[in-house]
Design an enzyme around this catalytic site. Structure first.
Site, mmCIF file in Angstrom:
data_model
loop_
_atom_site.group_PDB
_atom_site.id
_atom_site.type_symbol
_atom_site.label_atom_id
_atom_site.label_comp_id
_atom_site.label_asym_id
_atom_site.label_seq_id
_atom_site.Cartn_x
_atom_site.Cartn_y
_atom_site.Cartn_z
ATOM 1 N N GLU A 135 -3.418 -9.472 3.381
ATOM 2 C CA GLU A 135 -4.217 -9.267 4.971
ATOM 3 C C GLU A 135 -5.454 -10.547 5.234
ATOM 4 O O GLU A 135 -5.810 -10.526 6.517
ATOM 5 C CB GLU A 135 -5.093 -7.527 4.932
ATOM 6 N N GLU A 151 0.911 -0.840 -0.137
ATOM 7 C CA GLU A 151 -0.253 -0.104 -0.557
ATOM 8 C C GLU A 151 0.820 1.006 -0.047
ATOM 9 O O GLU A 151 0.789 1.998 -0.442
ATOM 10 C CB GLU A 151 -0.957 0.015 1.082
HETATM 11 C C1 3H9 Z 1 -1.325 -5.007 7.334
HETATM 12 O O1 3H9 Z 1 -0.304 -4.387 5.990
HETATM 13 C C2 3H9 Z 1 -2.480 -3.880 6.982
HETATM 14 C C3 3H9 Z 1 -2.420 -2.580 6.181
HETATM 15 O O2 3H9 Z 1 -3.196 -3.113 5.322
HETATM 16 C C4 3H9 Z 1 -3.346 -1.769 6.931
HETATM 17 C C5 3H9 Z 1 -2.560 -0.883 8.336
HETATM 18 C C6 3H9 Z 1 -3.176 -0.161 8.668
HETATM 19 N N1 3H9 Z 1 4.811 -7.749 11.505
HETATM 20 O O3 3H9 Z 1 8.060 -15.286 8.361
HETATM 21 P P1 3H9 Z 1 9.056 -15.147 8.462
HETATM 22 C C7 3H9 Z 1 8.412 -11.561 11.625
HETATM 23 S S1 3H9 Z 1 -1.735 -6.795 7.371
HETATM 24 C C8 3H9 Z 1 5.011 -8.192 12.636
HETATM 25 O O4 3H9 Z 1 9.776 -16.069 9.122
HETATM 26 P P2 3H9 Z 1 9.878 -15.340 5.565
HETATM 27 C C9 3H9 Z 1 7.639 -13.275 12.154
HETATM 28 O O5 3H9 Z 1 6.644 -13.351 12.677
HETATM 29 C C10 3H9 Z 1 0.207 -7.788 7.315
HETATM 30 N N2 3H9 Z 1 6.393 -9.125 12.302
HETATM 31 O O6 3H9 Z 1 10.416 -15.101 7.167
HETATM 32 C C11 3H9 Z 1 9.210 -14.031 11.910
HETATM 33 O O7 3H9 Z 1 9.802 -13.220 13.227
HETATM 34 P P3 3H9 Z 1 10.113 -15.162 14.024
HETATM 35 C C12 3H9 Z 1 -0.030 -7.539 6.407
HETATM 36 C C13 3H9 Z 1 6.468 -9.865 11.239
HETATM 37 O O8 3H9 Z 1 11.503 -15.015 5.392
HETATM 38 C C14 3H9 Z 1 10.141 -12.501 11.279
HETATM 39 O O9 3H9 Z 1 9.395 -11.529 10.935
HETATM 40 N N3 3H9 Z 1 1.516 -8.523 5.316
HETATM 41 C C15 3H9 Z 1 5.571 -9.400 10.426
HETATM 42 O O10 3H9 Z 1 9.842 -17.200 5.974
HETATM 43 C C16 3H9 Z 1 10.572 -13.679 9.313
HETATM 44 O O11 3H9 Z 1 8.913 -14.060 9.293
HETATM 45 C C17 3H9 Z 1 1.864 -10.105 5.454
HETATM 46 O O12 3H9 Z 1 0.657 -10.532 6.488
HETATM 47 C C18 3H9 Z 1 4.517 -8.847 10.272
HETATM 48 N N4 3H9 Z 1 4.056 -8.504 9.652
HETATM 49 O O13 3H9 Z 1 8.742 -14.693 5.173
HETATM 50 C C19 3H9 Z 1 2.988 -10.591 5.951
HETATM 51 N N5 3H9 Z 1 6.233 -10.042 9.626
HETATM 52 O O14 3H9 Z 1 11.629 -14.246 13.748
HETATM 53 C C20 3H9 Z 1 3.533 -11.208 6.753
HETATM 54 C C21 3H9 Z 1 6.522 -11.323 9.277
HETATM 55 O O15 3H9 Z 1 10.709 -13.487 15.554
HETATM 56 N N6 3H9 Z 1 4.567 -12.027 6.745
HETATM 57 N N7 3H9 Z 1 7.425 -11.307 10.909
HETATM 58 O O16 3H9 Z 1 9.677 -15.311 14.359
HETATM 59 C C22 3H9 Z 1 5.320 -12.837 5.411
HETATM 60 O O17 3H9 Z 1 4.465 -13.784 5.324
HETATM 61 C C23 3H9 Z 1 6.027 -13.548 5.828
HETATM 62 O O18 3H9 Z 1 6.948 -13.140 7.023
HETATM 63 C C24 3H9 Z 1 6.997 -12.597 5.134
HETATM 64 C C25 3H9 Z 1 8.821 -13.373 4.795
HETATM 65 C C26 3H9 Z 1 6.954 -13.432 3.183
HETATM 66 C C27 3H9 Z 1 7.782 -10.867 4.570
#
Ligand code: 3H9
Length: 701
Positions: free
Chosen positions: A124, A104
C-alpha cells in the site's frame, strides 16, 4: 452467489473460489461474494473452508479504481469479520501474489498455506496508503514489530519460504496445484482437531520493544519518504498495535487509512500506478502484436552504460556478447561489471553463486563477426552521430536477418542512424538511463520506419528485464532530455538573479526531487553540458546564459569528479558543501552584467525550473512525440527521480492549474524574453478552456 465468487462443498471441505480477472481485486462483487459464501458455509456439512482464487493470482488487493469514489457496501472489514468469526477454520490458499487487501483477507483466515512460487506483501505504501484492513495490526502480532515495520514501510513482497520463516504463512505446499494442496492441508487440520487460530488473540509484549524504537524508526524513514506522508502513519499504526487492544488498533488504522486515501499524494501515486501500465500500451497496436524472440543479445561498447545494459539481460538469464574495440577496453568493461555485482553481493542482495552465473552469461569480443547470430544488438558508444552511423552500417553487414538493431543514444537522430542500414524497419532506439542496471526507465524510440513488431518487442523485452517502458518519437533528446533543457537553464539563471546553489537545489529537494539540478550537474560532470553547448548554434547570444556553468568548467571545476563544481566536496565523505568562493563569484558576475540580485522564494524557484519543462512537454504532446501526458509522467518519475508523490510533471501541472502555469509563463516571458519563455499553443488552449492534461489525454491518448 455473485459472479465473481463461487462456493462448493468437496467432501467435508467448503471451497470459496474468487474469480475476478485479471488479478482478483477486491471489487464490491468480490467482497459481497466472500461474505455470502462464508455465511453459507457456516450452516452446511463443511468442517473447514478453503478460500482460493482462479486465474494467475490470489487476491492482489483492493480494487484501486474504487478509491476516490463513494464507498460501496459491504466494506472489506465486514467480509474479514465473517472470516475471522467463522465457527469452522478458514484456510487461505495462496498462489501468485497475495497483496494488500488480498493478504489482509489471508491474515483474517485461521490458517494460510501457499505454493512455493507465491509471494505475500503489503504494498500500500507504494500507492501512498497504509494497509487499511488490519494488516498493520495483524502482521506485528505474528511476525514481530520490527519485521512488520520493515515489510509495511518498504511495501516489498516476501516469497513463500521466507514468509513461512517469518510466521506469515503456516505451510508451504509441495507442487503447484494450490487448490488440491490446500484441500489436503485443510483435511489434515480437521483430522488433527486444529483450533481456530485467530491472529487478533495474540498479545504483543510491549515490554520487549526498546524505548525510543518508534521515534528512531520515524527519523530513519523521513529520508526515504521524500515528502510522502504514509510512512509516518504506518509507524503510528504499528505503535497502536503494540499499545492498544485489537479493536482500537483497527479503528486507528481505519482513521489514518481514510486520511491517506483522500490525500493528494495517494492520488498522484495511484495515477502513476495506472500510468505505468498504460505507457506499455502502444496506440494503434493490438495487445497481441507478435514479438520477436530475444534469446541472445550483443552490446556494442563496454563502458559504464554498455556494462550496465549487459547486466540487465544477464540478470534475467539472457546471454550477452559485449563488443569493444580492443582487449584492454573489454577487460575494463568486464571489470566494472564484476565490481558492480560484487557490491550487490556485499549488500546481501545477491547470492555469490548467482553472481558467477550471471557473469558467466556475459562474454566479450572485439570482432563483429562474432555477433552475427544475436537477436538484438544495443549500441552504447559515446554520442557521436557519425560513429553510430558507421557502427550501424557494420551491423547491417554482419547481423542475421530479423535481428533488432537498437541504439542507446540519448539525443541523436534515430532515423539518420537507421538510414545507415539497408533495414531501417529493424532499427529502434532503446534509451537506458545511467546506471542502466539500476534505473527503472527505458525510453524506447520509434523511428519513422521502425516496424510495429520491433516496437512491440522493445517494449516487451524492456518489461522482461524489469524496466518501466515508455515510447517516444524521434526528436532531439526524445521526451526526457528534451524537456530537461529549460530546467537546467533556469537553475543557473536563478543564480544570476540572486540565489545560491544550495537555495535552488534545496527548494527542489524539499519539493521531493532526489537531487537538485545543480548538484545533479556536478554529479554528471559540468564539462558534459559545456561540451554539448559548444556544438550548438541555436542558443541565444546572452552572457547570462549558463554563465556560471561555463566559468566553473574553465576554472577546472568539473563537478564531483574534480572535487568541486557548483559545490565543493569533502574528499573523505564526498558530502557536498556550499562553497563561499562560488557564492561570491556569482555576485561578482551578476554585478559585471549589471544584474540586480534579489531574494527569491521557493515558489518562484519551482515555477522557474518546472514550468519550462511543462511547457516543452505540451509541445511534445502536440507534435505526437509522446503518446499521452501520463507517459511523460512515467518518464520523469522513473527516469529523472521526479517525486512519485507529485505524480510527474503533467499531473503536477494539472494540480497547480494550467491557467496558473500559463499565466506565470506569460509573466516570465514579459520579464525575461520570448527566446526563453514562449507558451506552447496546447498549454494556452487548455488554460483558456479551463481543461487539464489528464482530460486532453483521455480524449487523445
Ligand atoms: C489495498 O489493498 C488497500 C487495502 O489495504 C485496504 C482496503 C480497505 N486494482 O500489473 P499488471 C490491473 S491497496 C485494480 O499489468 P502483472 C492493472 O491496472 C492495493 N486494478 O500485471 C492492469 O490493468 P490493464 C494493494 C488492478 O502480472 C491489470 O490489472 N495492492 C489492480 O505485471 C494487470 O496488472 C497492490 O498495490 C488493483 N489492485 O502484476 C497490488 N492490480 O491490463 C497492485 C492490478 O488494464 N498490483 N490491476 O493495464 C500489482 O502489483 C500487480 O498488478 C500484480 C500483477 C503484481 C498483482
Amino acid at each position: 452467489m455473485s459472479e465473481a465468487v463461487s462456493y462448493e462443498l468437496v467432501g467435508n471441505i467448503g471451497i470459496v473460489s474468487v474469480n475476478n480477472p485479471p488479478v482478483n481485486a477486491l471489487a464490491q462483487v468480490v467482497r459481497a461474494g466472500i461474505l455470502e459464501a462464508i455465511t453459507i458455509a457456516q450452516n452446511d456439512a463443511s468442517e473447514a473452508i478453503v478460500l482460493c482464487c482462479e486465474g494467475r493470482t490470489f487476491i492482489a488487493g483492493a480494487d484501486i479504481t474504487e478509491f476516490g469514489k463513494p464507498p460501496k457496501e459491504p466494506g472489506l472489514p465486514a467480509a474479514l469479520s465473517a472470516i475471522e468469526n467463522s465457527s469452522k477454520p478458514v484456510i487461505a490458499a495462496i498462489h501468485g501474489t497475495a497483496l494488500g487487501g488480498g493478504f489482509e483477507v489471508a491474515l483474517a483466515c485461521h490458517y494460510r498455506c501457499a505454493i512455493a512460487s507465491a509471494k505475500v506483501g503489503l504494498p500500500e505504501v507504494k500507492l501512498g496508503l497504509l494497509p487499511g484492513a488490519g494488516g498493520t495490526q495483524r502482521v506485528p502480532r505474528i511476525a514481530g514489530v520490527k519485521a512488520a515495520l520493515d515489510m509495511i514501510t518498504s511495501g516489498n513482497p516476501v516469497a513463500a519460504k521466507k514468509a513461512l520463516d517469518m510466521g506469515l504463512v503456516d505451510e508451504v505446499l509441495s507442487g503447484d496445484d494450490v487448490r488440491s494442496g490446500a484441500i489436503q492441508y485443510a483435511k489434515g487440520l480437521v483430522e488433527s482437531g486444529a483450533s481456530l487460530k485467530r491472529i487478533r488473540d495474540i498479545t504483543i509484549d510491549s515490554a520487549a520493544i526498546e524505548p525510543g524504537f518508534f521515534d528512531s524508526a520515524r527519523k530513519q524513514l523521513v529520508k526515504r519518504a521524500r515528502g510522502q506522508i504514509a510512512q509516518d502513519k504506518i509507524v503510528s499504526c504499528i505503535e497502536a498495535a503494540v499499545n492498544l487492544p485489537m479493536d482500537e488498533g483497527l479503528e486507528r488504522e481505519r482513521e489514518l487509512f481514510k486520511e491517506l486515501v483522500t490525500s493528494s499524494e495517494s492520488a498522484a501515486m495511484r495515477h502513476i500506478f495506472f500510468a505505468e501500465r498504460l505507457a506499455a500500451k502502444i496506440k494503434g497496436l493490438p495487445r497481441d502484436t507478435p514479438v520477436r524472440d530475444i534469446k541472445k543479445v550483443a552490446i556494442i561498447g563496454g563502458g559504464t552504460m554498455g556494462g550496465g545494459i549487459a547486466m540487465c539481460f544477464a540478470n534475467v538469464g539472457i546471454p550477452v556478447v559485449m563488443l569493444e574495440i580492443n582487449d584492454e577496453a573489454l577487460e575494463r568493461g568486464m571489470h566494472i561489471i564484476r565490481k558492480n555485482y560484487t557490491i550487490t553481493v556485499q549488500k546481501g542482495k545477491l547470492p555469490a553463486d548467482q553472481m558467477e552465473q550471471r557473469i558467466g552469461l556475459i562474454t566479450g569480443t572485439t570482432n563483429y563477426e562474432d555477433i552475427g547470430d544475436v537477436d538484438l544488438v544495443i549500441e552504447a558508444v559515446f554520442e557521436n552521430l557519425e560513429l553510430k552511423k558507421e557502427i550501424f552500417a557494420k551491423l547491417d553487414g554482419v547481423c542475421k536477418q530479423g535481428a533488432i538493431l537498437a541504439t542507446n543514444t540519448s539525443y541523436q537522430d534515430v532515423d539518420a542512424i537507421a538510414a545507415a542500414t539497408s533495414r531501417p524497419q529493424d532499427v529502434v532506439g532503446m534509451h537506458f538511463f545511467s546506471p542502466a542496471n539500476v534505473m527503472k526507465l527505458l525510453e524506447n524510440v520509434r523511428g519513422e520506419k521502425t516496424a510495429d513488431d520491433v516496437v512491440a518487442t522493445a517494449m516487451s523485452i524492456g518489461k522482461k528485464i524489469g524496466k518501466v517502458c515508455a515510447l517516444s518519437g524521434v526528436c532531439y533528446g526524445f521526451i526526457g532530455n528534451r524537456m530537461l533543457g529549460g530546467y537546467g537553464r533556469e537553475a543557473q539563471m536563478l543564480l544570476m538573479d540572486g540565489c545560491t546553489p544550495a537555495q535552488v537545489d534545496g527548494s527542489l529537494e524539499r519539493f521531493g526531487m532526489a537531487m537538485g539540478p545543480l548538484a545533479m550537474s556536478d554529479l554528471a560532470g559540468l564539462d558534459v553540458g559545456y561540451k554539448a553547448r559548444q556544438g550548438r548554434t541555436d542558443l541565444p547570444d546572452d552572457p547570462k546564459l549558463y554563465r556560471m556553468g561555463t566559468l566553473l568548467v574553465e576554472m577546472g571545476r568539473h563537478g564531483q569528479k574534480t572535487g568541486s563544481g557548483f559545490y565543493k566536496y569533502d574528499p573523505e565523505t564526498r558530502r557536498r558543501l556550499s562553497d563561499p568562493e562560488v557564492e561570491s563569484m556569482i555576485k561578482e558576475e551578476a554585478a559585471k552584467l549589471d544584474l540586480e540580485q534579489r531574494d527569491i522564494g521557493d515558489d518562484e524557484i519551482l515555477a522557474r525550473c518546472f514550468y519550462p519543462l511543462i511547457n516543452e512537454a505540451a509541445l511534445i504532446l502536440e507534435e505526437g512525440i509522446a503518446q499521452r501526458p501520463s507517459d511523460i509522467d512515467v518518464v520523469y518519475v522513473f527516469g529523472y527521480a521526479f517525486p512519485v508523490a507529485k505524480g510527474g510533471p503533467m499531473h503536477y501541472a494539472d494540480q497547480v492549474g494550467l491557467k496558473n502555469v500559463y499565466d506565470k509563463i506569460c509573466e516570465f516571458r514579459d520579464l525575461y524574453g520570448e527566446q526563453y519563455w514562449k507558451p506552447a499553443p496546447l498549454l494556452k488552449q487548455l488554460a483558456e478552456e479551463g481543461s487539464t492534461f489528464a482530460e486532453w489525454g483521455a480524449k487523445n491518448g
